[in-house]
Scaffold this active site. Sequence first.
Site, PDB file in Angstrom:
ATOM      1  N   GLY A  10       0.901  -1.090  -0.093  1.00  0.00           N
ATOM      2  CA  GLY A  10       0.043   0.041  -0.176  1.00  0.00           C
ATOM      3  C   GLY A  10       1.001   1.179  -0.066  1.00  0.00           C
ATOM      4  N   TRP A  14      -1.309   7.276   4.392  1.00  0.00           N
ATOM      5  CA  TRP A  14      -0.742   6.376   5.684  1.00  0.00           C
ATOM      6  C   TRP A  14       0.473   5.257   5.037  1.00  0.00           C
ATOM      7  CZ3 TRP A  14       1.269   6.966   9.782  1.00  0.00           C
ATOM      8  CH2 TRP A  14       1.050   6.149  11.162  1.00  0.00           C
ATOM      9  N   GLY A  15       0.286   4.695   4.172  1.00  0.00           N
ATOM     10  CA  GLY A  15       1.269   4.098   3.613  1.00  0.00           C
ATOM     11  C   GLY A  15       2.429   4.462   3.178  1.00  0.00           C
ATOM     12  N   PHE A  42      -0.222   0.852  -6.193  1.00  0.00           N
ATOM     13  CA  PHE A  42      -1.345   0.897  -7.179  1.00  0.00           C
ATOM     14  C   PHE A  42      -0.886   1.856  -8.474  1.00  0.00           C
ATOM     15  CE2 PHE A  42      -5.799   1.708  -8.677  1.00  0.00           C
ATOM     16  CZ  PHE A  42      -5.956   0.565  -9.146  1.00  0.00           C
ATOM     17  N   LYS A 121      -7.762  -0.139   8.795  1.00  0.00           N
ATOM     18  CA  LYS A 121      -9.032   0.331   9.619  1.00  0.00           C
ATOM     19  C   LYS A 121     -10.442  -0.017   8.797  1.00  0.00           C
ATOM     20  CE  LYS A 121      -6.420   3.572  12.459  1.00  0.00           C
ATOM     21  NZ  LYS A 121      -6.199   4.689  13.005  1.00  0.00           N
ATOM     22  N   LYS A 206     -13.540   3.797  15.432  1.00  0.00           N
ATOM     23  CA  LYS A 206     -13.668   5.015  15.458  1.00  0.00           C
ATOM     24  C   LYS A 206     -13.878   5.839  14.319  1.00  0.00           C
ATOM     25  CE  LYS A 206      -9.656   5.950  13.288  1.00  0.00           C
ATOM     26  NZ  LYS A 206      -9.546   7.007  12.354  1.00  0.00           N
ATOM     27  N   ARG A 270      -9.851  12.782   8.316  1.00  0.00           N
ATOM     28  CA  ARG A 270     -10.546  13.069   6.850  1.00  0.00           C
ATOM     29  C   ARG A 270     -12.133  12.629   6.943  1.00  0.00           C
ATOM     30  NH1 ARG A 270      -6.483   8.945   3.655  1.00  0.00           N
ATOM     31  NH2 ARG A 270      -7.191   7.775   5.857  1.00  0.00           N
ATOM     32  N   ASN A 271     -12.398  11.791   7.736  1.00  0.00           N
ATOM     33  CA  ASN A 271     -13.815  11.121   7.877  1.00  0.00           C
ATOM     34  C   ASN A 271     -14.680  12.422   8.436  1.00  0.00           C
ATOM     35  OD1 ASN A 271     -14.216   8.209   7.191  1.00  0.00           O
ATOM     36  ND2 ASN A 271     -12.381   8.329   8.535  1.00  0.00           N
ATOM     37  N   GLN A 299     -12.996   5.842   5.211  1.00  0.00           N
ATOM     38  CA  GLN A 299     -13.424   4.349   5.860  1.00  0.00           C
ATOM     39  C   GLN A 299     -14.440   4.252   6.467  1.00  0.00           C
ATOM     40  OE1 GLN A 299     -10.269   1.874   4.958  1.00  0.00           O
ATOM     41  NE2 GLN A 299     -11.091   3.182   3.459  1.00  0.00           N
TER      42      GLN A 299
HETATM   43  N1  LIG Z   1      -4.288   8.396   6.300  1.00  0.00           N
HETATM   44  C1  LIG Z   1      -4.143   8.310   7.782  1.00  0.00           C
HETATM   45  O1  LIG Z   1      -4.029   9.268   8.185  1.00  0.00           O
HETATM   46  C2  LIG Z   1      -4.107   7.152   8.252  1.00  0.00           C
HETATM   47  C3  LIG Z   1      -3.991   6.823   9.665  1.00  0.00           C
HETATM   48  C4  LIG Z   1      -4.047   5.584  10.037  1.00  0.00           C
HETATM   49  C5  LIG Z   1      -4.610   4.603   9.563  1.00  0.00           C
HETATM   50  N2  LIG Z   1      -5.128   4.663   8.228  1.00  0.00           N
HETATM   51  C6  LIG Z   1      -5.746   3.470   7.737  1.00  0.00           C
HETATM   52  O2  LIG Z   1      -4.785   2.907   6.764  1.00  0.00           O
HETATM   53  C7  LIG Z   1      -5.373   2.443   5.766  1.00  0.00           C
HETATM   54  C8  LIG Z   1      -4.905   3.067   4.324  1.00  0.00           C
HETATM   55  O3  LIG Z   1      -5.132   4.302   4.277  1.00  0.00           O
HETATM   56  P1  LIG Z   1      -4.204   5.093   3.451  1.00  0.00           P
HETATM   57  O4  LIG Z   1      -4.359   6.506   3.919  1.00  0.00           O
HETATM   58  O5  LIG Z   1      -2.706   4.768   3.112  1.00  0.00           O
HETATM   59  O6  LIG Z   1      -4.927   5.113   1.956  1.00  0.00           O
HETATM   60  P2  LIG Z   1      -5.455   6.347   1.108  1.00  0.00           P
HETATM   61  O7  LIG Z   1      -6.927   6.841   1.915  1.00  0.00           O
HETATM   62  O8  LIG Z   1      -4.581   7.448   0.815  1.00  0.00           O
HETATM   63  O9  LIG Z   1      -6.133   5.601  -0.143  1.00  0.00           O
HETATM   64  C9  LIG Z   1      -5.468   5.705  -1.393  1.00  0.00           C
HETATM   65  C10 LIG Z   1      -4.782   4.512  -1.700  1.00  0.00           C
HETATM   66  O10 LIG Z   1      -5.588   3.528  -2.199  1.00  0.00           O
HETATM   67  C11 LIG Z   1      -5.088   3.042  -3.510  1.00  0.00           C
HETATM   68  N3  LIG Z   1      -6.068   2.592  -4.286  1.00  0.00           N
HETATM   69  C12 LIG Z   1      -6.864   3.231  -5.182  1.00  0.00           C
HETATM   70  N4  LIG Z   1      -7.743   2.331  -5.981  1.00  0.00           N
HETATM   71  C13 LIG Z   1      -7.062   1.211  -5.656  1.00  0.00           C
HETATM   72  C14 LIG Z   1      -7.651  -0.511  -6.027  1.00  0.00           C
HETATM   73  N5  LIG Z   1      -8.520  -0.319  -6.812  1.00  0.00           N
HETATM   74  N6  LIG Z   1      -6.787  -1.223  -5.375  1.00  0.00           N
HETATM   75  C15 LIG Z   1      -5.701  -1.044  -4.702  1.00  0.00           C
HETATM   76  N7  LIG Z   1      -5.586   0.085  -4.113  1.00  0.00           N
HETATM   77  C16 LIG Z   1      -6.080   1.252  -4.603  1.00  0.00           C
HETATM   78  C17 LIG Z   1      -4.450   4.298  -4.207  1.00  0.00           C
HETATM   79  O11 LIG Z   1      -3.306   3.758  -5.000  1.00  0.00           O
HETATM   80  C18 LIG Z   1      -3.743   4.895  -2.775  1.00  0.00           C
HETATM   81  O12 LIG Z   1      -2.445   4.199  -2.680  1.00  0.00           O
HETATM   82  C19 LIG Z   1      -6.801   2.553   5.710  1.00  0.00           C
HETATM   83  O13 LIG Z   1      -7.448   1.656   6.464  1.00  0.00           O
HETATM   84  C20 LIG Z   1      -6.851   3.735   6.927  1.00  0.00           C
HETATM   85  O14 LIG Z   1      -7.921   3.760   7.513  1.00  0.00           O
HETATM   86  C21 LIG Z   1      -4.799   5.895   7.621  1.00  0.00           C
HETATM   87  O1  LIG Z   2      -8.225  10.799   8.433  1.00  0.00           O
HETATM   88  P1  LIG Z   2      -8.859   9.706   8.963  1.00  0.00           P
HETATM   89  O2  LIG Z   2     -10.426  10.028   9.131  1.00  0.00           O
HETATM   90  O3  LIG Z   2      -8.863   8.443   7.807  1.00  0.00           O
HETATM   91  O4  LIG Z   2      -8.284   9.196  10.135  1.00  0.00           O
HETATM   92  C1  LIG Z   2      -6.801   9.116  10.186  1.00  0.00           C
HETATM   93  C2  LIG Z   2      -6.231   7.967  11.245  1.00  0.00           C
HETATM   94  O5  LIG Z   2      -7.104   6.931  11.287  1.00  0.00           O
HETATM   95  C3  LIG Z   2      -6.155   8.530  12.598  1.00  0.00           C
HETATM   96  O6  LIG Z   2      -5.393   7.728  13.476  1.00  0.00           O
END
Ligand SMILES: NC(=O)c1ccc[n+]([C@@H]2O[C@H](COP(=O)([O-])OP(=O)(O)OC[C@H]3O[C@@H](n4cnc5c(N)ncnc54)[C@H](O)[C@@H]3O)[C@@H](O)[C@H]2O)c1
Ligand SMILES: O=P(O)(O)OC[C@H](O)CO
Length: 350
Positions: A10, A14-15, A42, A121, A206, A270-271, A299
């Site tokens: 990913g 976050w990735g 991706f 999440k 959450k 973001r939510n 999410q």
């Molecule tokens: N962003 C944060 O602050 C944060 C913090 C903690 C946990 N998380 C959790 O981590 C997880 C990943 O979140 P994120 O912020 O890295 O992602 P993101 O919300 O930035 O999502 C975009 C990603 O999804 C990919 N994508 C789009 N279409 C796709 C497809 N068909 N198949 C596979 N991938 C595809 C994109 O290429 C991109 O890498 C989520 O469950 C999120 O809740 C996020």
């Molecule tokens: O931006 P959100 O709402 O997806 O939340 C980001 C993280 O999950 C916070 O820990």
Amino acid sequence: MPPQKVCVVGSGNWGSAIAKIVGFNAEEKPELFDREVRMWVFEEKVNGRNLTEIINTDHENVKYLKGIKLPQKVVAVPDVLEAAKAADIFIFVLPHQFVRGICEKLKGNIKSTAVAVTLIKGFEVAEGGGIRLISDVIRSILNIPVAALMGANIANEVAQENYCEATIGCRDMALGQKLKAVFQTKYFRIVCVQDEITVEVCGALKNVVATAAGFTDGLGFGDNTKAAVIRLGLMEMIKFCEVFYPGSKLETFFESCGIADLITTCYGGRNRKVAEAFAKTGKPLLQLEKEMLDGQKLQGVPTAAEINYMLKAKKMEERFPLFTAVHKICLGELKVDKMLDCLRNHPEHM
Ligand SMILES: NC(=O)c1ccc[n+]([C@@H]2O[C@H](COP(=O)([O-])OP(=O)(O)OC[C@H]3O[C@@H](n4cnc5c(N)ncnc54)[C@H](O)[C@@H]3O)[C@@H](O)[C@H]2O)c1
Ligand SMILES: O=P(O)(O)OC[C@H](O)CO
């Protein structure tokens, strides 16, 4: 043990932030980790160039984590099998709706000794009126141990190296410590607990509470109302674990994955932001997600639907009025201002 190869599956917001941390630790601890960290991307075009080519040349994920330099040894790979080749430690960090498809591609093509940790999440709906943990989805397809890392971690703040904490939930404490070495830095502090299911469930739920907080923000209510949303949301999270995951420990809710993540997400996530815009503009959530997040994914909306699928099947919607109201508002079955009735008439006050 030879240095372990880490693969980040990913590369979203976050990735990419987590790839920065893992890439840093891989350089700092060559005795533990292979210096090269592969990150599955991706593939997409950004300004006419492949995103992988941009990351590998400019060392920045300009689409999902703009302005942050990634370590040079974080290598973006568009083919997930190539990214996963010879990996010992998998970090799953993609929007939860995509995890099954990726795991199906990896099935049969990874080391049998590999281990994984999910930072994802959300849940998956299970036929017959239930839900599945994302860790269970990964475990059942890949047949490897899977821990969970969750916490108060807004990606952009972590990437700027602002101090924060996270929780690793892992029944096997030796594996928990091994994973801690992958993630812990001076600014990203980790606590390991054995209550892995609660850690993961907190992270998913959450996002539903954050959506409720966004609704009340958008309706023009202030911090007292938001504190009530956080408190009632927390009570529903605890009850959800008591009912569906007996054995959950109350103290886990006091770790970063619990109350801390709930607070940060209800203020800075973001939510919350998109739900606020929904309450203010009335535009569909999916449209707002596209307009406001430029490819990042909400999410909270799918998670509310996933848990409602189970609550409805088990005739328990009324015991979780905040979760239920969020889902019905997202569906358009309930007007957003009814969020207040849900808070006012909450069983906590009866
Ligand atoms: N962003 C944060 O602050 C944060 C913090 C903690 C946990 N998380 C959790 O981590 C997880 C990943 O979140 P994120 O912020 O890295 O992602 P993101 O919300 O930035 O999502 C975009 C990603 O999804 C990919 N994508 C789009 N279409 C796709 C497809 N068909 N198949 C596979 N991938 C595809 C994109 O290429 C991109 O890498 C989520 O469950 C999120 O809740 C996020
Ligand atoms: O931006 P959100 O709402 O997806 O939340 C980001 C993280 O999950 C916070 O820990």
